[in-house]
Design an enzyme around this catalytic site. Structure first.
Site, PDB file in Angstrom:
ATOM      1  N   SER A 149       0.827  -1.202   0.000  1.00  0.00           N
ATOM      2  CA  SER A 149       0.000   0.000   0.000  1.00  0.00           C
ATOM      3  C   SER A 149       0.870   1.263   0.000  1.00  0.00           C
ATOM      4  O   SER A 149       1.664   1.451  -0.923  1.00  0.00           O
ATOM      5  CB  SER A 149      -0.972  -0.042   1.185  1.00  0.00           C
ATOM      6  N   ASP A 242     -10.178  -3.569  -5.270  1.00  0.00           N
ATOM      7  CA  ASP A 242      -9.385  -2.560  -4.571  1.00  0.00           C
ATOM      8  C   ASP A 242      -9.291  -1.317  -5.444  1.00  0.00           C
ATOM      9  O   ASP A 242      -8.994  -1.412  -6.649  1.00  0.00           O
ATOM     10  CB  ASP A 242      -7.986  -3.127  -4.297  1.00  0.00           C
ATOM     11  N   HIS A 272      -8.395  -4.765  -0.534  1.00  0.00           N
ATOM     12  CA  HIS A 272      -7.211  -4.106   0.006  1.00  0.00           C
ATOM     13  C   HIS A 272      -6.920  -4.565   1.428  1.00  0.00           C
ATOM     14  O   HIS A 272      -7.819  -4.748   2.243  1.00  0.00           O
ATOM     15  CB  HIS A 272      -7.416  -2.584  -0.010  1.00  0.00           C
TER      16      HIS A 272
END
Length: 301
Positions: A149, A242, A272
């Site tokens: 991320s 996501d 996610h």
């Protein structure tokens, strides 16, 4: 998953503290059992200018001699996440990769906005490919960098800055463009695990601006980097449900066009954050295994 792990916004020091604690507790609830490793050591990475050191944690694989190291930069929207919250992930990565894993506790926004985290990531990579190898006893020429991320953003930037010193970059659903204009933002913008609004909050907190920059710097938005040739070979994993899916896919294509070796993996039934859910989601363990195998191959080549 949505009830347990959704990201929410914060607007005060107390709310940030609560959000960071919630992120840690989620990792404990969903991360599963603590995987044994050979040993764990809290370390500090000093700055050449004598400024505050960067805390880090090193993990050695169980019953194996580590051939190299993986520098890991955790996720959390540049504003949450810490060594404890990624302890389970890094233990599993360490054994899967048969390498020393160096987990970096880089500075967080809003207390430290961009480019503080980039500077810390660069410092960690420079240390890992230099003095850190001697301190932790592995081959300095066998180092990879990775992150998930926001950490995937930092790992991509660090890989471009140290492209000649790294064997590989491993990016897990990386956040790469503050414009947030891809089709996956339209398709999955309301998925609670990471909504469009939550991602916009993360970018605002990191960059210190209400509006996305018209021409973002590549060090903040690697998807806008134009000099990609010579970047380390990449393993890029995206989640099918996501908002960040298309960031990872677009970066994979850009790297390939620049002549970089890329493995793109689409976990099409995931959302996610699933890397941290190894205690309850089989696909998390599958991802760890692939990251480990890719790291082993790159470091031993």
């Amino acid at each position: 998953m949505a009830d347990a792990a959704a990201l929410f916004e914060a607007n005060s020091a107390e709310e940030f503290a609560a959000m960071r604690d919630d992120y840690l507790q989620t990792a404990i609830r969903l991360g599963g059992a603590i995987e044994p490793v050979e040993r764990v050591e809290d370390i500090v990475i000093g700055r050449p200018d004598g400024g505050p050191a960067v805390p880090a944690r090193a993990y050695w694989p169980k019953a194996l001699e580590a051939v190299g190291a993986l520098v890991w930069l955790h996720g959390g929207g540049w504003c949450i996440g810490d060594l404890e919250g990624f302890d389970r992930v890094c233990r599993s990565l360490c054994n899967a990769a048969a390498a020393v894993v160096v987990s970096v506790d880089y500075r967080l926004a809003p207390e430290h906005r961009y480019p503080a985290a980039v500077q810390d990531a660069d410092l960690a990579v420079a240390w890992a490919t230099g003095h850190g190898a001697e301190q932790l006893a592995y081959d300095a020429s066998r180092v990879a960098v990775g992150g998930d991320s926001a950490g995937g953003n930092l790992a991509a930037v660090a890989a471009l800055h140290a492209r000649d010193a790294l064997r590989a970059q491993l990016l897990v659903y990386p956040a790469l463009d503050p414009a947030m204009e891809s089709a996956s933002y339209d398709e999955f913008g309301d998925v609670p695990l990471l909504t469009r609004d939550a991602m916009a909050f993360c970018w605002r907190t990191y960059l210190g601006s209400e509006d996305p920059p018209v021409a973002p710097e590549p060090d903040a938005a690697p998807l806008h980097a134009t000099e990609l040739a010579g970047a380390p070979p990449a393993y890029i994993a995206v989640a099918g449900h996501d908002v960040l899916r298309d960031d990872g896919v677009a970066y994979a294509r850009a790297l390939e066009e620049a002549g970089v070796d890329v493995t793109l993996r689409d976990f099409d039934d995931m959302s996610h954050g699933f890397l941290r859910w190894g205690g309850v989601v089989d696909r998390a363990r599958e991802l760890i295994a692939e990251l480990g195998a890719h790291t082993r191959e790159a470091l031993r080549a």
